[in-house]
Design an enzyme around this catalytic site. Structure first.
Site, PDB file in Angstrom:
ATOM      1  CG  PHE A 184       4.170  -1.921 -17.862  1.00 21.07           C
ATOM      2  CD1 PHE A 184       4.840  -2.902 -17.159  1.00 21.07           C
ATOM      3  CD2 PHE A 184       3.433  -2.298 -18.973  1.00 21.07           C
ATOM      4  CE1 PHE A 184       4.788  -4.230 -17.533  1.00 21.07           C
ATOM      5  CE2 PHE A 184       3.368  -3.625 -19.376  1.00 21.07           C
ATOM      6  CZ  PHE A 184       4.042  -4.591 -18.646  1.00 21.07           C
TER       7      PHE A 184
ATOM      8  CG  HIS B 146      -0.195  -8.506 -11.468  1.00 21.30           C
ATOM      9  ND1 HIS B 146      -0.988  -7.430 -11.162  1.00 21.30           N
ATOM     10  CD2 HIS B 146       1.037  -7.999 -11.726  1.00 21.30           C
ATOM     11  CE1 HIS B 146      -0.274  -6.323 -11.235  1.00 21.30           C
ATOM     12  NE2 HIS B 146       0.956  -6.644 -11.567  1.00 21.30           N
TER      13      HIS B 146
ATOM     14  CE  LYS C 169       0.417  -8.120  -7.911  1.00 22.36           C
ATOM     15  NZ  LYS C 169       0.585  -7.296  -6.722  1.00 22.36           N
TER      16      LYS C 169
ATOM     17  CD  GLU D 189       7.496  -5.185  -3.645  1.00 24.20           C
ATOM     18  OE1 GLU D 189       6.592  -4.689  -2.956  1.00 24.20           O
ATOM     19  OE2 GLU D 189       7.273  -6.067  -4.501  1.00 24.20           O
TER      20      GLU D 189
ATOM     21  CB  CYS E  27       0.368  -2.984 -12.034  1.00 22.17           C
ATOM     22  SG  CYS E  27       0.708  -3.982 -13.495  1.00 22.17           S
TER      23      CYS E  27
ATOM     24  CG  HIS F 199       3.809  -4.743  -7.251  1.00 20.13           C
ATOM     25  ND1 HIS F 199       2.473  -4.526  -7.508  1.00 20.13           N
ATOM     26  CD2 HIS F 199       4.412  -4.884  -8.464  1.00 20.13           C
ATOM     27  CE1 HIS F 199       2.278  -4.520  -8.823  1.00 20.13           C
ATOM     28  NE2 HIS F 199       3.434  -4.738  -9.422  1.00 20.13           N
TER      29      HIS F 199
END
Length: 412
Positions: A398, A328, A323, A304, A168, A293
């Site tokens: 990830f 996403h 998002k 976050e 991502c 994010h």
């Protein structure tokens, strides 16, 4: 390269100009549509069958036609590449104008993706493994390097060309890489960005992780239950020359905490944000908007917000996740969200916006906020009378592959 700065902040010499940009996603392709969708409570996601075996699923699907395949790229052609070419067509004349007098060896391309062209091979592979076909399958279109190399071949450029795939954070890292190529004097102009397309591989993979939302995702929400996958193509042309909107700073970090989970205290995320501020020579209070994010998973949103509280502890920065509007977009997420930030700044610089003394910001999802994540300055009203000079956009992947970008106006 220097410009006048407000708040007595010295501009970083690392800044590069964004000469043109384009972003295609579930928000559409036209600037007015994108702005309207981001500032209103409209649903832009699509409930689609046939991606998961057991149920329909909400996804961020690009609703318009893509360009047809090109013969010279036949071996590489996939929906992913067609999506990239569709985006490139919108700015191709500007790209050619900006590069006409530059040696082809000084023109570079850095792309980000996580799916490449795997969607086009899913059906042939299934038929092969079921013994229903002995047709040869070309893997070239699904190779990660295919995207940048195909675009290089199409444009006729001869500088560095490569693709980054860090889940991502891929396309945000492509932007940082393009900035580094220019600062290292390895290229004069770099086409950067990211493309990812919907495919069964990623949908079923996230479903197996129990990470997909049953409805429209609710970043930082009380009842958030996972993500909506989306698709997007976003491209930027970076150069040494100044532009109305600049890429000022990038900050990267690596948690290496868990294969699919971030550090629970947001240490890597906070480090990336602070590094971006340091590179740009800015303070936290200089940031007029933060694009989270904001995936709508329990762990990501919680960490976050902890990171935001660390970096912006003395300043209530306006923030939101987009998002729930785009889905996403995985390897393209960083680029499409940077494009949203770019459009915020571009619109603010237009004469019409300046005469009104207003700018707009993307609204956060309107549902209840998790009490543990409340107390933040979530954007609930799209209009702002405060002039925005700098925006920050976060991408966390990830393995804890983190990056923050800072875009800003070149003049006060």
């Amino acid at each position: 390269m220097r410009h006048s700065m407000s708040n007595n902040v010295q501009q970083s010499t690392h800044a590069v100009g964004i000469q043109c940009a384009v972003g295609l996603s579930a928000l559409g392709s036209q600037q007015d549509d994108i702005r309207n969708h981001l500032t209103r409570e409209t649903n832009t996601l699509t409930l689609m069958p046939n991606l998961l075996a057991e149920r329909e699923v909400w996804v961020g699907h690009y609703p318009h036609e893509l360009v047809e395949g090109i013969d010279v790229l036949k071996e590489s052609m996939s929906r992913n590449l067609r999506f990239a070419l569709t985006a490139l067509k919108q700015i191709e004349s500007q790209v050619k104008e900006k590069t006409v007098n530059i040696e082809k060896q000084r023109l570079a391309i850095v792309m980000g993706t996580s799916t490449s062209g795997i969607q086009d091979n899913e059906q042939p592979l299934k038929a092969h493994f079921l013994g229903l076909s002995d047709e040869l399958i070309s893997y070239q279109k699904q190779e990660m390097g295919c995207l940048a190399k195909a675009l290089q071949h199409y444009l006729g450029w001869q500088g560095p060309a490569y693709t980054i795939s860090t889940a991502c954070s891929s396309s945000a890292k492509a932007m940082a890489a393009g900035q580094r190529l220019i600062n290292a004097d390895l290229a004069d102009v770099v086409l950067v960005g990211g493309v990812d397309t919907l495919c069964k591989l990623t949908l079923n993979g996230f479903n197996s992780l129990e990470s997909l939302s049953n409805g429209i995702c609710r970043p930082c929400g009380t009842q958030r239950d996972g993500i909506n996958i989306g698709e997007a193509a976003a491209l930027f042309l970076l150069s040494k020359q100044s532009a109305p909107v600049m890429l000022f700073g990038t900050g990267e970090s690596m948690d290496a905490w868990h294969i699919s989970a971030p550090h629970p205290d947001g240490k890597g995320a906070a480090e990336a944000m602070q590094k971006a501020l340091n590179m740009a020579g800015l303070k936290a209070e200089d940031i007029g908007y933060l694009n989270l994010h904001g995936t709508s998973t329990l762990q990501n949103d919680a960490m976050e917000i902890k990171a935001v509280q660390t970096v912006f502890k003395d300043y209530a920065v306006p923030l939101s996740s987009t998002k729930h509007k785009t889905g996403h977009c995985l390897g393209a997420a960083g680029a499409i969200e940077a494009f949203i930030c770019h459009q915020i700044l571009q619109d603010q610089l237009s004469q019409d916006q300046l005469s009104q003394g207003q700018c707009w910001l993307p609204v956060h999802q309107s549902g209840d906020i998790d009490p543990e994540l409340s107390g933040q300055n979530y954007v609930l009203e799209p209009s702002s009378t405060s002039r925005i000079r700098y925006v920050m956009s976060n991408s966390f992947a990830f393995g804890g592959s983190n990056i923050s970008l800072i875009l800003g106006c070149s003049q006060s």
